[in-house]
Design a protein around this motif. Structure first.
Motif, PDB file in Angstrom:
ATOM      1  N   TYR A 247      33.604  -1.730  14.365  1.00  0.00           N
ATOM      2  CA  TYR A 247      34.293  -0.960  15.409  1.00  0.00           C
ATOM      3  C   TYR A 247      35.757  -1.353  15.565  1.00  0.00           C
ATOM      4  N   SER A 250      38.261   0.927  14.057  1.00  0.00           N
ATOM      5  CA  SER A 250      38.618   2.234  14.602  1.00  0.00           C
ATOM      6  C   SER A 250      39.735   2.132  15.647  1.00  0.00           C
ATOM      7  N   GLU A 462      32.678   5.319  16.856  1.00  0.00           N
ATOM      8  CA  GLU A 462      34.003   4.966  16.311  1.00  0.00           C
ATOM      9  C   GLU A 462      35.082   5.939  16.791  1.00  0.00           C
ATOM     10  N   ILE A 463      34.721   7.209  16.821  1.00  0.00           N
ATOM     11  CA  ILE A 463      35.747   8.204  17.131  1.00  0.00           C
ATOM     12  C   ILE A 463      36.152   8.136  18.605  1.00  0.00           C
ATOM     13  N   ARG A 466      38.306   5.113  19.056  1.00  0.00           N
ATOM     14  CA  ARG A 466      39.652   5.356  18.518  1.00  0.00           C
ATOM     15  C   ARG A 466      40.500   6.136  19.527  1.00  0.00           C
TER      16      ARG A 466
END
Ligand code: GLN
Length: 484
Positions: A247, A250, A462-463, A466
């Motif tokens: 993680y 990201s 992750e997204i 981010r």
């Protein structure tokens, strides 16, 4: 700067470079808990002796050249998660005195990673509520204004982070219980996708919805905690076998071209205008950072609460059948067995828990099952379909966490329906099994925190990390904590 001002990752660096010892850090937290927690009630149990022993061991390991992802970091754990040898009540009087013989997998992973247990944090009884007022023990106060609720049900964990009474914490989220108190206390709270973190040893409320996740002062710290607890566990057959990404990778600060969906159903009449304004301003900032903003629709949003209040109580009524005073916790002894059961459950469950058990028993009963439970499951699939369609067109969804900021203690306790409606923006995510994170995005005029919610597809942690990190880097809301 004093020790308690360090974030989790800053503290880890200081521990690694031996600028500070875990014993010093832990003692600083214990002193602060001793000084402040009588005003906040973040903790139900403080494990001071154990914390210092854990810290000493962490320092010894470091002296031998060892390292681990949380070695020497003092944390709080929601009291609904089993901790071996430490009372775990789920906020219920029915589990008073229950000392589990094992730790939840997520908790054990924290310990294996070297975390130091400061204590167990307050929760609404069996995680039923939105304000931490339904605890069988005490009400937790919002560190920003102690006359207000901290949100719930992981209100103890969220308040502990905001008041700097822990460096990191675990909570559980069944319909919003990490994200909403995170928002109301001005900290980061993350609900991982269903199946990302093992539920083994989490005292069950609604098994198809419950999920364990981190609360922390910033996105990086939340990612560090998630890394430790995520991953398949043979003891929970619903935990997914998919590999856990790194993680930290990201957290690039880069969101150029990211497609951000803004659901029109999440900006509603009756919302506090300052919440609307701050969340829209946050979305504007995502655009400035290079994201592409797309209006989307999640048409089944309105059905989230009614569906949830059939599915969750149904599962709760089954899960809570085991509390008979014989196998766990306290018993009200009577001559006849049935009288014992009745007295134990009658006296030791709170009003909200009884309400849910009755609702769930009704919706599962013969003759009503098809009309309520089965129908609700079908609508749940439609709600999930809303998100599936949305994520075909966008990468993340941005919206508010809750329609308003923290309300006054006592304001909604006598009106359960009003309390249920507060979860309108968090419940659909849980029904769909997807992931979500709450990040601070401003304050209202009473200086109460507001949260931006970022939702991602299943296993899309992750997204959202981010996007949340990029937003956080461009603002300083997360670095503001109450003056205590
Ligand atoms: N407020 C919701 C309920 O009472 C959600 C709570 C939670 O996420 N545990 O069920």
């Amino acid at each position: 700067m004093s020790l308690i001002d360090l974030t989790l990752n800053e503290a880890l660096s200081a521990l690694r470079t031996k600028q500070v010892s875990s014993v010093e850090l832990t003692q600083a937290y214990l002193d602060r808990i001793q000084r402040l927690d009588s005003q906040i009630n973040a903790y139900l149990t403080v494990t001071a002796d154990r914390a210092l022993a854990d810290a000493k061991r962490a320092d010894e390991r470091r002296a031998h050249g060892e390292d681990a992802p949380l070695l020497g970091v003092p944390v709080g754990i929601k009291d609904i998660l089993c901790t071996e040898g430490v009372q775990s009540t789920a906020g219920s009087r029915i589990l008073e005195g229950f000392v589990p013989p094992y730790s939840a997998t997520a908790v054990q992973r924290m310990f294996d990673a070297g975390a130091v247990l400061l204590g167990k944090t307050n929760t609404d009884e069996f995680a039923m509520g939105s304000s931490t007022e339904n605890s069988g023990y005490c009400v937790t106060h919002n560190p920003w204004d102690t006359e207000r609720i901290p949100g719930g049900t992981s209100g103890g964990s969220a308040a502990a982070i905001a008041a700097k009474l822990a460096l990191g914490a675990l909570g559980t989220d069944t319909g919003g219980s990490i994200r909403q108190p995170g928002a109301m206390c001005g900290v980061v709270g993350m609900k991982p996708s269903y199946g990302r973190v093992s539920r083994y040893g989490a005292i069950a409320y609604a098994s198809s919805l419950d999920q364990i996740g981190p609360l922390a002062r910033n996105v990086q710290d939340a990612a560090t905690l998630l890394q430790v607890i995520a991953g398949h566990d043979p003891l929970d057959s619903t935990s997914m076998i998919t590999p856990v990404p790194d993680y930290a990778k990201s957290l690039t600060g880069e969101i150029k071209g990211l497609r951000v969906g803004v659901p029109k159903e999440y900006f509603i009449d009756g919302m506090q205008p300052e919440v609307d304004q701050n969340v829209r301003a946050a979305i504007d900032l995502l655009k400035v950072l290079g994201a592409e903003i797309v209006e989307i629709s999640l048409p089944y949003t309105d059905y989230g609460i009614p569906v949830y209040y059939i599915v969750a109580p149904s599962e709760a009524s089954a899960n809570l059948a085991r509390y008979d005073g014989v196998r766990f916790g306290k018993r009200e002894d009577r001559e006849e067995m049935w009288d014992s059961y009745k007295a134990t459950r009658g006296k030791r469950f709170g009003a909200e828990v009884k309400r849910r058990i009755m609702l769930g028993t009704y919706t599962l009963s013969a003759g009503y099952f098809d009309a309520y439970y089965l129908k609700a499951q079908k609508v749940r699939t439609l709600i999930k379909g809303d998100f599936d369609k949305a994520f075909a067109a966008v990468d993340v969804i941005a919206c508010p966490v809750a329609p308003r900021t923290a309300w006054k203690i006592g304001e909604k306790v006598n009106d359960p329906l009003q309390m249920y409606l507060e979860d309108v923006f968090t419940i659909p995510t849980s029904l769909a099994g997807i992931c979500g994170i709450s990040v601070p995005c401003g304050f209202d005029s009473a200086k109460l925190p507001i949260g931006l919610q970022l939702l991602g597809p299943a296993f899309g942690e992750e997204i959202i990390l981010r996007a949340a990190y990029a937003y956080e880097q461009a603002t300083d809301w997360h670095s503001q904590l109450p003056d205590l």
